[in-house]
Scaffold this motif. Structure first.
Motif, PDB file in Angstrom:
ATOM      1  N   ALA A  56       1.114  41.618 114.389  1.00 40.80           N
ATOM      2  CA  ALA A  56       0.646  40.625 113.414  1.00 40.80           C
ATOM      3  C   ALA A  56       0.552  41.248 112.025  1.00 40.80           C
ATOM      4  N   TRP A  57       0.122  42.501 111.970  1.00 40.63           N
ATOM      5  CA  TRP A  57       0.039  43.204 110.681  1.00 40.63           C
ATOM      6  C   TRP A  57       1.445  43.397 110.100  1.00 40.63           C
ATOM      7  N   ILE A  58       2.394  43.795 110.949  1.00 43.13           N
ATOM      8  CA  ILE A  58       3.774  43.968 110.477  1.00 43.13           C
ATOM      9  C   ILE A  58       4.340  42.649 109.983  1.00 43.13           C
ATOM     10  N   GLU A  59       4.037  41.569 110.706  1.00 44.85           N
ATOM     11  CA  GLU A  59       4.539  40.256 110.302  1.00 44.85           C
ATOM     12  C   GLU A  59       3.996  39.859 108.936  1.00 44.85           C
ATOM     13  N   PRO A  80       7.260  34.805 100.808  1.00 43.36           N
ATOM     14  CA  PRO A  80       6.934  33.383 100.634  1.00 43.36           C
ATOM     15  C   PRO A  80       8.183  32.516 100.703  1.00 43.36           C
ATOM     16  N   GLY A  81       8.163  31.557 101.623  1.00 37.38           N
ATOM     17  CA  GLY A  81       9.294  30.655 101.762  1.00 37.38           C
ATOM     18  C   GLY A  81      10.366  31.138 102.710  1.00 37.38           C
ATOM     19  N   VAL A  82      10.250  32.404 103.166  1.00 41.34           N
ATOM     20  CA  VAL A  82      11.259  32.973 104.070  1.00 41.34           C
ATOM     21  C   VAL A  82      10.534  33.666 105.210  1.00 41.34           C
ATOM     22  N   GLY A  83      11.048  33.541 106.441  1.00 44.07           N
ATOM     23  CA  GLY A  83      10.482  34.261 107.573  1.00 44.07           C
ATOM     24  C   GLY A  83       9.377  33.484 108.246  1.00 44.07           C
ATOM     25  N   THR A  84       8.536  34.223 108.988  1.00 40.99           N
ATOM     26  CA  THR A  84       7.500  33.576 109.790  1.00 40.99           C
ATOM     27  C   THR A  84       6.116  34.025 109.391  1.00 40.99           C
ATOM     28  N   ILE A 132      10.256  38.729 114.664  1.00 40.57           N
ATOM     29  CA  ILE A 132       9.012  39.481 114.905  1.00 40.57           C
ATOM     30  C   ILE A 132       8.119  38.819 115.965  1.00 40.57           C
ATOM     31  N   PRO A 133       7.889  37.494 115.945  1.00 45.25           N
ATOM     32  CA  PRO A 133       7.061  36.906 117.016  1.00 45.25           C
ATOM     33  C   PRO A 133       7.636  37.153 118.414  1.00 45.25           C
ATOM     34  N   SER A 134       8.957  37.110 118.526  1.00 46.86           N
ATOM     35  CA  SER A 134       9.570  37.382 119.834  1.00 46.86           C
ATOM     36  C   SER A 134       9.398  38.840 120.217  1.00 46.86           C
ATOM     37  N   TRP A 135       9.461  39.733 119.213  1.00 42.25           N
ATOM     38  CA  TRP A 135       9.226  41.148 119.495  1.00 42.25           C
ATOM     39  C   TRP A 135       7.806  41.380 119.989  1.00 42.25           C
TER      40      TRP A 135
END
Length: 314
Positions: A297-300, A306-310, A235-238
Motif C-alpha cells: 500500500a505504501w509503494i502504491e 494523479p489521474g494515472v494508475g491506481t 500493484i494491487p495484483s502484486w
C-alpha cells in the motif's frame, strides 16, 4: 456521480482507503505500528543472534524462561487462564524463528526474481507474434498444474538439489531449499506475467502510436511509455501475489524444506499440542501478511500519479 459531501459540509475521502484511514482511531493505528515494531524487532534479533554465532542467547532457547512467564501470568485475573498457552508460545517461538527466515526468503526471492522473468513474458504475450505462443505455453503450463506437483518434479524427478554448485552448498541447512526457491520463482513468474499482461492491455494503444510518432522504436516505446504505466496498474495484483506466496510457501514443507510450517508440524508431532502450535503459526503468518499488505500500500501511494494508475489520487 456519488455524493461525497457529508451533512456537515465536509468532503468525504474519495477512496475506500481514505475512508478507512479517516475512520480508524489513531490509537488503533498506533497499536498496529507498535505490534509490527515488536514483531520485527524480535524476528531480526533472533536472526542476527544466529548469524553472529549466538552471542546473546543460545539458538532455539527463549530469552525469558517459559516457566517464569507462566508463573508471572498465573496470578493475573484474565491472563492467568492463558498462562500455559503463552508460556508454550514463548518456548517454541525461537525454534520457529529459523523457519520464518526461510519462509520470508522463499517469498521475497520468488517475488523479486520472478518479476524479471514475468515482464518479458508479459510483453511478448501482448506485443509479440510467434513469441506470444511460447509465453502462453509457459504461463498456462505453470498456472495449470499444482505447485506441489511442480516441486515434486523438480525435487524427485529432476533432482535439482543434486546440481547445486559446490560453493553454494552449506548456505542453507539443506540443498532442497534451492529446489523450493527455483520452484516458487518459476511458478510465481507465471502468475506475475498474467497480472502484468492485464495491466499492459489496459494502457491506451494510442500511446504506442504516439511513441512511434516521436521517433521511438517499438521496444523503446514499451520500455519508456507503456511499462511505467502498466506496472503501476499491476500493484494491487502484486499485493495479492505477495500474500499468496507467503501462505503457499508452506508447500515447501512437503519436500522437507525446514520453513515455518515444517518446523511447526515437527513441534506438534513432538508435543501433541497441535491446536496451540498452529494458533502461534497462524499469528506469525498473519503478521507477515499484514506487513506485506502495508508495504505494498505504501509503494502504491508513492508511485501513484494523479489521474494515472491506481493510487489514492486516481
Amino acid at each position: 456521480m456519488p455524493d461525497t459531501t457529508t451533512p456537515s459540509g465536509t468532503t468525504r475521502p474519495a477512496t475506500i482507503r481514505g475512508r478507512v484511514d479517516e475512520a480508524t482511531p489513531s490509537v488503533g493505528r498506533l497499536a498496529l505500528y507498535v505490534a509490527g515494531a515488536v514483531f520485527w524487532g524480535w524476528v531480526l534479533f533472533r536472526w542476527v543472534n544466529r548469524w553472529l554465532g549466538e552471542p546473546f542467547v543460545p539458538d532455539g532457547e527463549p530469552m525469558v524462561p517459559a516457566a517464569a512467564v507462566e508463573a508471572a501470568l498465573a496470578g493475573l485475573p484474565v491472563m492467568g487462564a492463558y498462562a500455559g498457552g503463552i508460556a508454550f508460545a514463548v518456548e517454541t517461538l525461537p525454534r520457529l524463528a529459523g523457519g520464518l527466515w526461510l519462509t520470508v526468503l522463499i517469498t521475497l526471492s520468488s517475488l523479486f526474481v520472478g518479476f524479471f522473468i514475468a515482464v518479458p513474458l508479459a510483453v511478448t504475450r501482448v506485443y509479440g507474434n510467434y513469441s506470444a505462443y511460447a509465453s502462453l505455453a509457459y504461463t498456462e503450463l505453470l498456472r495449470g498444474t499444482p505447485l506441489l506437483a511442480q516441486l515434486f518434479v523438480l525435487h524427485f524427478g529432476l533432482n535439482i538439489g543434486g546440481y547445486v554448485p559446490t560453493f553454494l552448498e552449506g548456505v542453507f541447512p539443506r540443498n532442497v531449499v534451492w529446489v523450493a526457491i527455483v520452484g516458487f520463482i518459476l511458478n510465481g513468474a507465471a502468475y506475475q506475467a498474467e497480472y502484468i499482461r492485464g495491466s499492459l492491455e489496459s494502457v491506451e494503444t494510442g500511446q504506442i502510436t504516439a511513441g512511434r510518432a516521436i521517433g521511438l522504436t517499438k521496444i523503446e516505446t514499451i520500455y519508456y511509455v507503456v511499462l511505467p504505466q502498466g506496472l503501476r496498474y499491476a500493484i494491487p495484483s502484486w499485493t495479492n501475489e505477495f500474500v499468496y506466496l507467503i501462505k503457499y510457501s508452506s508447500l515447501a514443507a512437503f519436500i522437507t524444506v525446514p520453513e515455518l510450517y515444517y518446523r511447526a508440524f515437527a513441534i506438534a508431532s513432538d508435543t501433541f499440542r497441535y491446536t496451540a502450535i498452529f494458533v502461534v503459526v497462524g499469528l506469525l503468518y498473519l503478521a507477515l501478511v499484514l506487513t506485506a499488505s502495508n508495504v505494498m500500500a505504501w509503494i502504491e501511494r508513492k508511485t501513484a500519479i494523479p489521474g494515472v494508475g491506481t493510487g489514492s489520487e486516481r
